[in-house]
Design an enzyme around this catalytic site. Structure first.
Site, PDB file in Angstrom:
ATOM      1  N   GLU A   1       2.322  -8.333 -34.455  1.00  0.00           N
ATOM      2  CA  GLU A   1       1.282  -7.305 -34.377  1.00  0.00           C
ATOM      3  C   GLU A   1       0.584  -7.178 -35.709  1.00  0.00           C
ATOM      4  OE1 GLU A   1       2.531  -3.412 -33.267  1.00  0.00           O
ATOM      5  OE2 GLU A   1       3.780  -4.115 -31.617  1.00  0.00           O
ATOM      6  N   GLU A  19      10.143  -2.531 -31.701  1.00  0.00           N
ATOM      7  CA  GLU A  19      10.368  -1.828 -32.967  1.00  0.00           C
ATOM      8  C   GLU A  19      11.541  -0.844 -32.876  1.00  0.00           C
ATOM      9  OE1 GLU A  19       6.682  -0.082 -34.300  1.00  0.00           O
ATOM     10  OE2 GLU A  19       6.060  -1.957 -35.208  1.00  0.00           O
TER      11      GLU A  19
HETATM   12  C1  GLA Z   1       3.625  -0.431 -33.697  1.00  0.00           C
HETATM   13  C2  GLA Z   1       3.853  -0.531 -32.189  1.00  0.00           C
HETATM   14  C3  GLA Z   1       2.590  -0.590 -31.399  1.00  0.00           C
HETATM   15  C4  GLA Z   1       1.565   0.354 -31.946  1.00  0.00           C
HETATM   16  C5  GLA Z   1       1.326   0.040 -33.392  1.00  0.00           C
HETATM   17  C6  GLA Z   1       0.260   0.915 -34.018  1.00  0.00           C
HETATM   18  O1  GLA Z   1       3.592  -1.629 -34.351  1.00  0.00           O
HETATM   19  O2  GLA Z   1       4.681  -1.624 -31.856  1.00  0.00           O
HETATM   20  O3  GLA Z   1       2.907  -0.244 -30.073  1.00  0.00           O
HETATM   21  O4  GLA Z   1       1.989   1.664 -31.804  1.00  0.00           O
HETATM   22  O5  GLA Z   1       2.512   0.267 -34.104  1.00  0.00           O
HETATM   23  O6  GLA Z   1      -0.028   0.502 -35.322  1.00  0.00           O
END
Ligand code: GLA
Length: 622
Positions: free
Chosen positions: A272, A119
């Site tokens: 995710e 991210e």
């Molecule tokens: C992001 C991150 C994860 C985690 C999630 C929590 O997507 O990539 O490591 O912190 O948020 O929702």
């Protein structure tokens, strides 16, 4: 994991301090063990480079790796993502650990994919960033004179006489130079992309056959995802719609449509999602029974070839100990894991029928980051106009009309679409304007929302307040004034109420006035007008009106929903040969389906109609 049908695991995100506990040291033993364990159990590994969270020693020994915010404050270690994209030291360490990871695991049989960083979303206003910003600007403008012209620095005595005077847009007394801010956003996205590309190229050199991705945050403001997606072998995204949001399903669909479109129609990966609550909203709600399955299958319907979660086991320590995992604090008996497990079995059955298949959409929504960046600045007429909300409103209207939509960049080839809509593109390049004109000239239908085509690439207002070619296209003679509306205020129109914005427009003689404003200062002037196949909306109609309008225009172009007579809470999407039908409501519904189908999930024959209980899903094969 095996019991839940897990066949892919991401390892190594944020593990830098474990891999490199001291500068230059390497500790791979724990990762060797996990890679082997996965392989022995038939689970593939998406191996991440750890570079989004440098170890504490790095910040201590090399403060130049730490980013500064616009007020000059340092972002210290102790959280995560405290790296400066511009720091040569950071980039050197990141390249070295990436090199060694790729060398060590490139031929490991468990390795299926590379996941670079995580991210990407950081900014930096520090001194090294000032240097790279200047370099980026020199590449773009070549001369200071060109920069001064593009930025309009004659205004407020901002003229630059030396490159060293040029800074990132740091804390200032009053409004900042908008083109400087716009360029800083472009530059930030490009700097992060450089970091990604550098690591990608290292792993590619070792493993040219292994795909490389990095996970996007959906509609994240800081990253021009159109540009980024072109550098990925596979597009992946992280999705966390709020279980309590009445439009959570539609928001999910929007992210899925956008991600699929960034993958240029190819399959993509849901990298995710949360099996239960997140821990970063004010109040974090769990997913009610069945919702995780519903939203996971919705991703599959809209093109995902992988459904993954953050995280496997809910951690007992650290900042995310109340963020759900596939195995919650309740353990294997907990409802969350039980649902994850059932879904795993369904995905295993569905996989072979769906993987690699495509979605055909007849409608495209245009979206673009430069337009967002330029349009969202201070010093504009209304802070009530929020670009993502406007895009959401248009997507919602099409979603509620049961039409499947792609997203497209305004310079993409649009010829495959029967209908193209522009919720709002404040900034449009000449190339984009030409593209819209040729699309309509070639027989396409275009519906365009307000505040479109206002500025050129440098955020310079186009003469007339809107590009002349666009005014000609829509049949607008003069745009006299913009009339923004207050929060909650509506503008009465003949047939609907407008929100957020209205305009004092004078139609050209060859335009057709479809809906006039009623009463008030704008009485009788066009809220909606058209010239041939080009429609222009000078306000944002309330949701049912926008839905009906877009459904009517779409029907006129021959675009139809996948099924007729769908109830409001039901979503239907065709992916390849399969028809996915979702009940997003809590009441049981009956959905009419012509002919006989096989429900891939139950194996049963379906004739004439299918009954869907609360959050029910049917996946119908011919
Ligand atoms: C992001 C991150 C994860 C985690 C999630 C929590 O997507 O990539 O490591 O912190 O948020 O929702």
């Amino acid at each position: 994991m095996k019991a839940a049908g897990v066949n892919s695991v991401t390892l190594g995100v944020f593990s830098w301090a474990k891999l490199e506990p001291k500068p230059g040291a390497r500790e791979f033993g724990w990762l060797d063990r996990l890679m082997d364990l996965m392989y022995d159990n038939g689970i593939g590994v998406v191996l991440a480079t750890p570079t989004s969270s440098p170890p504490p020693w790095m910040g201590r020994l090399h403060p130049d790796t730490l980013p500064r915010d616009e007020d000059g404050r340092t972002e210290w270690w102790g959280g995560r993502q405290h790296f400066s994209h511009s720091s040569a030291t950071y980039r050197r360490y990141a390249a070295a650990i990436t090199e060694d990871l790729a060398a060590r695991y490139g031929s490991h049989p468990a390795l299926t994919m590379w996941h670079i960083n995580n991210e990407y979303c950081t900014y930096d206003w520090g001194d090294e960033a000032a240097t790279t910003f200047r370099r980026w600007l020199q590449d773009k403008y070549d001369t200071l004179e060109a920069l001064n012209t593009a930025w309009g620095t004659a205004f407020w005595s901002q003229g630059y006489g030396d490159w060293d005077e040029v800074l990132p847009p740091r804390h200032a007394h009053y409004l900042k130079n908008p083109t400087q801010v716009l360029d800083f956003k472009r530059y930030t996205s490009d700097m992060l992309l450089e970091c990604y590309v550098a690591e990608r190229d290292i792993v590619r050199r070792h493993t040219p056959h292994i795909p490389v991705t990095t996970n996007f945050m959906p509609m994240w403001v800081g990253q021009d995802a159109w540009k980024w997606a072109g550098e990925e072998d596979l597009v992946s995204v992280d999705m966390y719609p709020d279980p309590r949001d009445p439009f959570g399903a539609q928001n999910g669909a929007l992210i899925q449509d956008m991600t699929r479109s960034q993958a240029r129609g190819g399959p993509w990966m849901l990298m995710e999602q949360a099996a239960g609550p997140v821990n970063w909203r004010g109040v974090n709600h769990p997913k009610p029974r069945g919702l995780n399955r519903l939203w996971s299958l919705q991703s599959v319907a809209r093109g995902a070839d992988a459904v993954c979660y953050f995280q496997w086991r809910q951690s007992r320590q650290g900042a995310e100990k109340f963020h759900s995992g596939m195995v919650s604090h309740a353990g294997e008996e907990g409802r969350t894991y039980q649902e994850v497990k059932r879904l795993g079995a369904e995905l295993a059955a569905l996989g072979p029928e769906v993987t690699g298949s495509h979605i055909e959409a007849d409608v495209a929504i245009l979206h673009e980051w430069n337009a967002w960046w330029a349009g969202a600045q201070d010093g504009r007429l209304s802070s009530e106009v929020d670009y993502p909300q406007v895009v959401r409103a248009w997507h919602r209207a099409l979603w509620e009309a049961h039409l499947t939509t792609d997203f497209a960049h305004p310079e993409h080839d649009l010829s495959a679409y029967k209908l193209v809509v522009v919720p709002q593109l404040y900034l449009l390049t000449d190339a984009a304007i030409d593209n819209l004109l040729s699309y309509v000239r070639a027989g396409g239908t275009l519906v365009c929302g307000f505040l479109t085509g206002v500025a050129d690439e440098d955020d310079r207002v186009r003469p007339g307040g809107m590009d002349a070619r666009l005014r000609e296209l829509f049949g607008i003679r003069t745009l006299h004034e913009w009339w923004p509306l207050d929060a909650g205020e509506t503008a009465e129109c003949d047939g609907f109420r407008g929100t957020l914005w209205s305009e004092e427009l004078e139609a050209a003689r060859d335009a057709e006035l479809i809906v006039p404003y009623k009463g008030g200062e704008l009485d009788g002037l066009p809220a909606l007008l058209r010239k041939g196949r080009a429609w222009y909306l000078s306000t944002l109609p309330e949701p049912p009106a926008l839905r009906d309008l877009l459904a009517d225009v779409a029907a006129g172009t021959g675009v139809r929903p996948p099924l007729d007579g769908l109830p409001a809470q039901v979503e239907a999407v065709r992916r390849g040969e399969l028809l996915f039908v979702f009940n997003h409501g809590r009441e049981t519904v009956t959905v009419e389906v012509p002919d006989t189908h096989r429900d891939v999930l139950t194996g049963e024959q379906v004739t004439g109609s299918v009954e869907l209980a609360r959050y029910g899903v049917a996946v119908l094969a011919p």
